[in-house]
Design a protein around this motif. Structure first.
Motif, PDB file in Angstrom:
ATOM      1  N   THR A  67       0.834  -1.200   0.000  1.00  0.00           N
ATOM      2  CA  THR A  67       0.000   0.000   0.000  1.00  0.00           C
ATOM      3  C   THR A  67       0.873   1.255   0.000  1.00  0.00           C
ATOM      4  O   THR A  67       1.722   1.417   0.890  1.00  0.00           O
ATOM      5  CB  THR A  67      -0.905   0.010   1.262  1.00  0.00           C
ATOM      6  N   PRO A  68       0.702   2.134  -0.996  1.00  0.00           N
ATOM      7  CA  PRO A  68       1.508   3.363  -1.004  1.00  0.00           C
ATOM      8  C   PRO A  68       1.194   4.237   0.212  1.00  0.00           C
ATOM      9  O   PRO A  68       0.039   4.331   0.637  1.00  0.00           O
ATOM     10  CB  PRO A  68       1.069   4.084  -2.292  1.00  0.00           C
ATOM     11  N   LYS A  69       2.250   4.853   0.763  1.00  0.00           N
ATOM     12  CA  LYS A  69       2.067   5.789   1.876  1.00  0.00           C
ATOM     13  C   LYS A  69       2.363   7.188   1.360  1.00  0.00           C
ATOM     14  O   LYS A  69       3.451   7.411   0.807  1.00  0.00           O
ATOM     15  CB  LYS A  69       3.047   5.485   3.010  1.00  0.00           C
ATOM     16  N   LEU A  70       1.415   8.092   1.546  1.00  0.00           N
ATOM     17  CA  LEU A  70       1.621   9.473   1.114  1.00  0.00           C
ATOM     18  C   LEU A  70       1.847  10.344   2.346  1.00  0.00           C
ATOM     19  O   LEU A  70       0.981  10.433   3.220  1.00  0.00           O
ATOM     20  CB  LEU A  70       0.393   9.968   0.332  1.00  0.00           C
ATOM     21  N   TYR A  71       3.030  10.937   2.434  1.00  0.00           N
ATOM     22  CA  TYR A  71       3.350  11.829   3.561  1.00  0.00           C
ATOM     23  C   TYR A  71       3.133  13.269   3.149  1.00  0.00           C
ATOM     24  O   TYR A  71       3.667  13.726   2.131  1.00  0.00           O
ATOM     25  CB  TYR A  71       4.829  11.673   3.973  1.00  0.00           C
ATOM     26  N   TYR A  72       2.381  13.983   3.958  1.00  0.00           N
ATOM     27  CA  TYR A  72       2.188  15.426   3.750  1.00  0.00           C
ATOM     28  C   TYR A  72       1.670  16.014   5.048  1.00  0.00           C
ATOM     29  O   TYR A  72       1.442  15.306   6.029  1.00  0.00           O
ATOM     30  CB  TYR A  72       1.218  15.690   2.577  1.00  0.00           C
ATOM     31  N   PHE A  73       1.450  17.329   5.019  1.00  0.00           N
ATOM     32  CA  PHE A  73       0.868  17.966   6.199  1.00  0.00           C
ATOM     33  C   PHE A  73      -0.635  17.692   6.237  1.00  0.00           C
ATOM     34  O   PHE A  73      -1.215  17.224   5.249  1.00  0.00           O
ATOM     35  CB  PHE A  73       1.152  19.470   6.173  1.00  0.00           C
ATOM     36  N   ASP A  74      -1.264  18.063   7.356  1.00  0.00           N
ATOM     37  CA  ASP A  74      -2.713  17.876   7.481  1.00  0.00           C
ATOM     38  C   ASP A  74      -3.407  19.055   6.790  1.00  0.00           C
ATOM     39  O   ASP A  74      -4.042  19.895   7.421  1.00  0.00           O
ATOM     40  CB  ASP A  74      -3.099  17.799   8.966  1.00  0.00           C
ATOM     41  N   PHE A  75      -3.216  19.116   5.483  1.00  0.00           N
ATOM     42  CA  PHE A  75      -3.641  20.269   4.696  1.00  0.00           C
ATOM     43  C   PHE A  75      -3.782  19.798   3.248  1.00  0.00           C
ATOM     44  O   PHE A  75      -3.235  18.762   2.875  1.00  0.00           O
ATOM     45  CB  PHE A  75      -2.564  21.375   4.831  1.00  0.00           C
ATOM     46  N   THR A  76      -4.492  20.603   2.441  1.00  0.00           N
ATOM     47  CA  THR A  76      -4.655  20.220   1.023  1.00  0.00           C
ATOM     48  C   THR A  76      -3.340  20.439   0.271  1.00  0.00           C
ATOM     49  O   THR A  76      -2.716  19.482  -0.178  1.00  0.00           O
ATOM     50  CB  THR A  76      -5.793  21.038   0.374  1.00  0.00           C
ATOM     51  N   LYS A 107      11.578  16.125   9.277  1.00  0.00           N
ATOM     52  CA  LYS A 107      12.155  16.745   8.071  1.00  0.00           C
ATOM     53  C   LYS A 107      13.411  16.009   7.585  1.00  0.00           C
ATOM     54  O   LYS A 107      13.547  15.707   6.406  1.00  0.00           O
ATOM     55  CB  LYS A 107      12.453  18.219   8.374  1.00  0.00           C
ATOM     56  N   GLY A 108      14.304  15.695   8.527  1.00  0.00           N
ATOM     57  CA  GLY A 108      15.578  15.069   8.165  1.00  0.00           C
ATOM     58  C   GLY A 108      15.409  13.674   7.572  1.00  0.00           C
ATOM     59  O   GLY A 108      16.292  13.186   6.870  1.00  0.00           O
ATOM     60  N   SER A 109      14.273  13.042   7.828  1.00  0.00           N
ATOM     61  CA  SER A 109      14.087  11.676   7.320  1.00  0.00           C
ATOM     62  C   SER A 109      13.482  11.677   5.912  1.00  0.00           C
ATOM     63  O   SER A 109      13.358  10.627   5.286  1.00  0.00           O
ATOM     64  CB  SER A 109      13.178  10.880   8.268  1.00  0.00           C
ATOM     65  N   MET A 110      13.096  12.843   5.420  1.00  0.00           N
ATOM     66  CA  MET A 110      12.527  12.912   4.065  1.00  0.00           C
ATOM     67  C   MET A 110      13.669  13.135   3.061  1.00  0.00           C
ATOM     68  O   MET A 110      14.576  13.939   3.332  1.00  0.00           O
ATOM     69  CB  MET A 110      11.513  14.069   3.963  1.00  0.00           C
ATOM     70  N   PRO A 111      13.641  12.456   1.911  1.00  0.00           N
ATOM     71  CA  PRO A 111      14.786  12.497   0.988  1.00  0.00           C
ATOM     72  C   PRO A 111      15.266  13.908   0.655  1.00  0.00           C
ATOM     73  O   PRO A 111      16.452  14.142   0.553  1.00  0.00           O
ATOM     74  CB  PRO A 111      14.264  11.791  -0.262  1.00  0.00           C
ATOM     75  N   GLU A 119       5.802   6.715  -0.519  1.00  0.00           N
ATOM     76  CA  GLU A 119       6.655   5.573  -0.152  1.00  0.00           C
ATOM     77  C   GLU A 119       5.928   4.299  -0.545  1.00  0.00           C
ATOM     78  O   GLU A 119       4.769   4.103  -0.168  1.00  0.00           O
ATOM     79  CB  GLU A 119       6.868   5.625   1.357  1.00  0.00           C
ATOM     80  N   ILE A 120       6.606   3.482  -1.344  1.00  0.00           N
ATOM     81  CA  ILE A 120       6.023   2.184  -1.703  1.00  0.00           C
ATOM     82  C   ILE A 120       7.074   1.136  -1.364  1.00  0.00           C
ATOM     83  O   ILE A 120       8.119   1.067  -2.024  1.00  0.00           O
ATOM     84  CB  ILE A 120       5.638   2.103  -3.198  1.00  0.00           C
ATOM     85  N   GLY A 121       6.811   0.365  -0.323  1.00  0.00           N
ATOM     86  CA  GLY A 121       7.826  -0.587   0.140  1.00  0.00           C
ATOM     87  C   GLY A 121       9.083   0.178   0.514  1.00  0.00           C
ATOM     88  O   GLY A 121       9.031   1.144   1.270  1.00  0.00           O
ATOM     89  N   ASP A 122      10.237  -0.215  -0.091  1.00  0.00           N
ATOM     90  CA  ASP A 122      11.484   0.473   0.261  1.00  0.00           C
ATOM     91  C   ASP A 122      11.828   1.580  -0.741  1.00  0.00           C
ATOM     92  O   ASP A 122      12.931   2.107  -0.730  1.00  0.00           O
ATOM     93  CB  ASP A 122      12.638  -0.534   0.368  1.00  0.00           C
ATOM     94  N   LYS A 123      10.868   1.903  -1.607  1.00  0.00           N
ATOM     95  CA  LYS A 123      11.134   2.953  -2.607  1.00  0.00           C
ATOM     96  C   LYS A 123      10.415   4.239  -2.229  1.00  0.00           C
ATOM     97  O   LYS A 123       9.298   4.196  -1.697  1.00  0.00           O
ATOM     98  CB  LYS A 123      10.665   2.495  -3.989  1.00  0.00           C
ATOM     99  N   ARG A 124      11.065   5.374  -2.525  1.00  0.00           N
ATOM    100  CA  ARG A 124      10.411   6.650  -2.220  1.00  0.00           C
ATOM    101  C   ARG A 124      10.472   7.585  -3.427  1.00  0.00           C
ATOM    102  O   ARG A 124      11.465   7.596  -4.167  1.00  0.00           O
ATOM    103  CB  ARG A 124      11.064   7.300  -0.992  1.00  0.00           C
ATOM    104  N   LEU A 125       9.394   8.315  -3.593  1.00  0.00           N
ATOM    105  CA  LEU A 125       9.282   9.248  -4.711  1.00  0.00           C
ATOM    106  C   LEU A 125       8.993  10.631  -4.141  1.00  0.00           C
ATOM    107  O   LEU A 125       8.097  10.784  -3.297  1.00  0.00           O
ATOM    108  CB  LEU A 125       8.130   8.791  -5.624  1.00  0.00           C
TER     109      LEU A 125
END
Ligand SMILES: N[C@@H](CCC(=O)N[C@@H](CS)C(=O)NCC(=O)O)C(=O)O
Length: 283
Positions: A67-76, A107-111, A119-125
């Motif tokens: 399952t893809p994970k989408l990281y963002y703020f709690d905002f549009t 912040k430091g953990s984001m590419p 994030e899909i598995g061990d890949k990040r876009l």
């Protein structure tokens, strides 16, 4: 149009009758296999999307292996068109919303030290437009025509130009300078950009669609931008109210933009999504 008419049309483009028939046979076979897949209950999206999803299937990243994970703020912000695309395409995803108080630790953990990140598995876009492309292809909201793909990039670039100007204003510390930038944004920058966007959509030639004659993620990107602008002051995204009056939209004079907005806004799943995800203040 009869088959013979199609053959004549292709011949008029300089192809031989044999080439015309081969092309039409290939199309018929593709349509037949898509229909068979749909009628036999196979995955609808895969059956109806031809080129784009074939490429993704070749990449080993589609269907997503997890399952893809989408990281963002709690905002549009930059994430909403991605969320809407996944939602409309019924592609399951984890909508991870980071609060501004959690952000300094994350912040430091984001590419690239920024979001959105997929994030899909061990890949990040990273980068909104790249993630939007993945979501749109997965959701069948991406055109297969090369020209239309380029027109999508053009529209996303225009949206980014407006968003970058807002970012510049938000990060201006000097209050006097900030006020000047806000005034200029409302008086000239935004009206000019809304006119440019309206002309771009008008030139598309399909009323109610930003690119081509089908719903694409470009419509979702534009819809989100128009919402961001109208709600900008109340959400804290934009330090100036750009609406002519309360209850009016900054884009309402622009009929082509309005047609896209209203089409997206009237999609029942979008309405339901909006009801369940009220627009938050940036926090
Ligand atoms: N070009 C990037 C820009 C990303 C960006 O500016 N993200 C902002 C939120 S919209 C961010 O992460 N801000 C927090 C920070 O820079 O620390 C994209 O399109 O994804």
């Amino acid at each position: 149009m009869s088959l013979a008419d199609h053959v004549e049309q292709i011949k008029a483009m300089g192809f031989t009758e044999q080439q015309a028939k081969e092309a039409l046979t290939a199309c018929r076979n593709d349509i037949n296999s898509a229909l068979e897949a749909i009628l036999s209950g196979e995955d609808f999206g895969r059956a109806t999307t031809g080129g784009a999803q074939t490429n993704m299937a070749n990449s080993g990243m589609f269907p997503p292996p997890s399952t893809p994970k989408l990281y963002y703020f709690d905002f549009t912000g930059r994430a909403e068109p991605i969320r809407l695309a996944f939602m409309l395409g019924q592609v399951k995803f984890e909508d991870i919303r980071i609060s501004l108080s959690e952000w300094p630790q994350m912040k430091g953990s984001m590419p690239q030290g920024m979001v959105p990140v997929l994030e899909i598995g061990d890949k990040r876009l990273t980068q909104k437009t790249a993630i939007m492309q993945y979501a749109a292809k997965a959701a069948n909201l991406w055109p297969q025509d090369v020209w239309l793909e380029c027109k999508m990039a053009e529209l996303h670039g225009c949206v980014e130009d407006v968003v970058s100007e807002v970012r510049k204003i938000r990060f201006t510390q000097d209050q006097e300078r900030k006020n000047q930038l806000c005034d200029a944004f409302k008086a000239t920058f935004l009206p000019e950009w809304l006119q440019r966007l309206d002309s771009l959509v008008a030139a598309n030639g399909h009323e109610g669609f930003a690119v081509g004659g089908d719903l694409t993620v470009a419509d979702l990107d534009l819809y989100n931008l128009l919402n961001l602008l109208d709600n900008g002051e109340s959400t804290g995204w934009l330090p100036v109210d750009v609406r002519p009056h309360e209850g009016q939209s900054c884009w309402q004079q622009h009929t082509h933009l309005a047609a896209v907005y209203n089409r997206v806004d009237s999609i029942p799943q979008v309405k339901e999504w909006n009801d369940n995800h009220p627009v938050n203040r940036l926090q």
